[in-house]
Enzyme design. Sequence first.
Site, PDB file in Angstrom:
ATOM      1  N   CYS A   1      -5.628   0.092  -7.454  1.00  0.00           N
ATOM      2  CA  CYS A   1      -5.676   0.949  -8.632  1.00  0.00           C
ATOM      3  C   CYS A   1      -6.911   0.548  -9.426  1.00  0.00           C
ATOM      4  CB  CYS A   1      -4.393   0.859  -9.454  1.00  0.00           C
ATOM      5  SG  CYS A   1      -4.123  -0.694 -10.308  1.00  0.00           S
ATOM      6  N   ALA A   2      -7.013   1.050 -10.629  1.00  0.00           N
ATOM      7  CA  ALA A   2      -8.211   0.799 -11.432  1.00  0.00           C
ATOM      8  C   ALA A   2      -8.385  -0.697 -11.727  1.00  0.00           C
ATOM      9  CB  ALA A   2      -8.174   1.615 -12.718  1.00  0.00           C
TER      10      ALA A   2
END
Length: 101
Positions: free
Chosen positions: A8-9
């Site tokens: 994810c980020a």
Amino acid sequence: MIRITLVCAAGMSTSMLMAKMQQSAKNKNIDVHIIAMPETKFETYKEPTDILLIGPQISYMEDDLKEKYEPKGIKVKVIDMVDYGSMNGEKVLTDALTLLN
């Protein structure tokens, strides 16, 4: 052993989901290794990965990641937003494993 990588980020929320997936796998006696990391770290990650799961917040990267990693034999999929939001590790694990069949 099946190797699943979650990206994810920042790698924070996927770490919580990873723990839920690991518990589900343990309960079902599924031999799986699950790790979570920021997407940027995956580029230099050297361990084998069978399935790459993408957090919904970076779903815009799905096509690029598929193009880059599917030719290497890695299945790539965006995690369902509802399952991600509710941290439904069992459902995310089940969805991931269906990619191998």
